[in-house]
Scaffold this motif. Structure first.
Motif, PDB file in Angstrom:
ATOM      1  N   THR A   1      58.206  39.122  59.444  1.00  0.00           N
ATOM      2  CA  THR A   1      57.653  38.547  60.670  1.00  0.00           C
ATOM      3  C   THR A   1      57.581  39.583  61.791  1.00  0.00           C
ATOM      4  OG1 THR A   1      59.819  37.651  61.321  1.00  0.00           O
ATOM      5  CG2 THR A   1      58.333  36.182  60.136  1.00  0.00           C
TER       6      THR A   1
ATOM      7  N   TYR B   1      54.127  40.881  63.407  1.00  0.00           N
ATOM      8  CA  TYR B   1      53.946  40.735  64.846  1.00  0.00           C
ATOM      9  C   TYR B   1      53.408  42.028  65.457  1.00  0.00           C
ATOM     10  CZ  TYR B   1      55.401  40.466  69.768  1.00  0.00           C
ATOM     11  OH  TYR B   1      55.435  40.505  71.130  1.00  0.00           O
TER      12      TYR B   1
ATOM     13  N   MET C   1      53.198  33.948  68.710  1.00  0.00           N
ATOM     14  CA  MET C   1      54.117  34.230  67.603  1.00  0.00           C
ATOM     15  C   MET C   1      55.546  34.410  68.104  1.00  0.00           C
ATOM     16  SD  MET C   1      51.897  36.921  65.322  1.00  0.00           S
ATOM     17  CE  MET C   1      53.243  37.382  64.241  1.00  0.00           C
ATOM     18  N   ASP C   2      55.696  34.835  69.317  1.00  0.00           N
ATOM     19  CA  ASP C   2      57.014  35.125  69.851  1.00  0.00           C
ATOM     20  C   ASP C   2      57.509  33.965  70.714  1.00  0.00           C
ATOM     21  OD1 ASP C   2      59.323  36.534  70.378  1.00  0.00           O
ATOM     22  OD2 ASP C   2      58.419  37.841  71.865  1.00  0.00           O
TER      23      ASP C   2
ATOM     24  N   TYR D   1      56.198  30.259  69.627  1.00  0.00           N
ATOM     25  CA  TYR D   1      56.859  29.786  68.418  1.00  0.00           C
ATOM     26  C   TYR D   1      58.297  29.369  68.708  1.00  0.00           C
ATOM     27  CZ  TYR D   1      58.746  29.463  63.798  1.00  0.00           C
ATOM     28  OH  TYR D   1      59.364  28.990  62.688  1.00  0.00           O
ATOM     29  N   THR D   2      58.997  30.194  69.477  1.00  0.00           N
ATOM     30  CA  THR D   2      60.391  29.882  69.799  1.00  0.00           C
ATOM     31  C   THR D   2      60.493  28.542  70.515  1.00  0.00           C
ATOM     32  OG1 THR D   2      60.989  32.211  69.921  1.00  0.00           O
ATOM     33  CG2 THR D   2      62.426  30.658  71.072  1.00  0.00           C
TER      34      THR D   2
ATOM     35  N   ASP E   1      62.354  30.252  60.983  1.00  0.00           N
ATOM     36  CA  ASP E   1      61.364  31.329  61.022  1.00  0.00           C
ATOM     37  C   ASP E   1      60.497  31.366  59.763  1.00  0.00           C
ATOM     38  OD1 ASP E   1      61.718  32.361  63.527  1.00  0.00           O
ATOM     39  OD2 ASP E   1      63.205  33.840  62.918  1.00  0.00           O
TER      40      ASP E   1
ATOM     41  N   SER F   1      58.335  29.203  58.746  1.00  0.00           N
ATOM     42  CA  SER F   1      56.954  28.848  59.094  1.00  0.00           C
ATOM     43  C   SER F   1      56.290  29.979  59.878  1.00  0.00           C
ATOM     44  CB  SER F   1      56.899  27.529  59.867  1.00  0.00           C
ATOM     45  OG  SER F   1      57.679  27.595  61.031  1.00  0.00           O
ATOM     46  N   LYS F   2      57.064  30.717  60.679  1.00  0.00           N
ATOM     47  CA  LYS F   2      56.535  31.884  61.383  1.00  0.00           C
ATOM     48  C   LYS F   2      56.128  32.958  60.379  1.00  0.00           C
ATOM     49  CE  LYS F   2      57.848  35.030  65.125  1.00  0.00           C
ATOM     50  NZ  LYS F   2      58.933  35.395  66.028  1.00  0.00           N
TER      51      LYS F   2
ATOM     52  N   VAL G   1      52.711  32.001  59.014  1.00  0.00           N
ATOM     53  CA  VAL G   1      51.669  32.299  59.994  1.00  0.00           C
ATOM     54  C   VAL G   1      51.454  33.802  60.094  1.00  0.00           C
ATOM     55  CG1 VAL G   1      51.082  32.180  62.462  1.00  0.00           C
ATOM     56  CG2 VAL G   1      52.039  30.178  61.299  1.00  0.00           C
ATOM     57  N   SER G   2      52.539  34.568  60.136  1.00  0.00           N
ATOM     58  CA  SER G   2      52.448  36.029  60.262  1.00  0.00           C
ATOM     59  C   SER G   2      51.686  36.644  59.102  1.00  0.00           C
ATOM     60  CB  SER G   2      53.849  36.646  60.326  1.00  0.00           C
ATOM     61  OG  SER G   2      54.545  36.182  61.436  1.00  0.00           O
TER      62      SER G   2
END
Length: 163
Positions: A85, A89, A104-105, A108-109, A139, A141-142, A145-146
């Motif tokens: 990730t 990013y 994304m940062d 997402y958080t 993370d 799911s992140k 996406v990433s």
């Protein structure tokens, strides 16, 4: 290590994009992501081995030491996911996609991790280790996406020569 490798990835990808090597930059990105994962694994192995001993450096109860050991193990196991990730990013950021990197940062958080953690902490009686694992593993799911963003190539553009 994640941030350092991410920054290095951003520099290399930014250099290739600025040099108009748009046909090879995606391959370079995947190689750097793989390198980041390899580095995270190399770092995680000693952490896993040393985790039971590191908490002994502090004057705490045995239960606290055991908890710290297990949390280090959780972080070590999840480190390849975090490496991917972070590298993704910085890859997307190198292409000038600042809104995507913001989402994304920070996005997402606040939209995923904080609500999941809040729900687990306030609406369940889950013990600390599963709670910690789920919060950290959010993370995943992140990660999806990433990887999708890197694979899509939406970030591939030479921001140096664009007007």
């Amino acid at each position: 290590a994640f941030f350092s490798m991410g920054v290095a990835t951003g520099v290399v990808i930014g250099h290739e994009l600025g040099s108009n090597k748009l046909d090879t930059v995606k391959e370079t990105a995947w190689k750097l992501i793989a390198l980041s994962v390899a580095i995270s694994i190399v770092i995680s192995i000693p952490i896993c081995i040393l985790a039971p001993y590191i908490p002994r450096l502090y004057k705490t109860e045995e239960t606290v030491r055991l908890l710290a050991t297990r949390m280090m193990w959780i972080n070590a196991v999840l480190s390849p996911l975090l490496a991917i990730t972070h590298s993704s990013y910085f890859t997307v950021r190198a292409g000038g996609k600042s809104f995507l990197t913001f989402m994304m940062d920070s996005g997402y958080t606040w939209l995923i991790v904080v609500p999941i953690t809040w729900v687990i902490g306030n609406l369940t009686s889950l013990p600390i280790l599963p709670f910690y694992f789920i919060s950290r593993a959010a993370d995943f799911s992140k990660f999806i996406v990433s990887i999708s963003l890197v694979k899509s190539g939406i970030w591939i553009r030479n921001i140096v020569s664009e007007k």
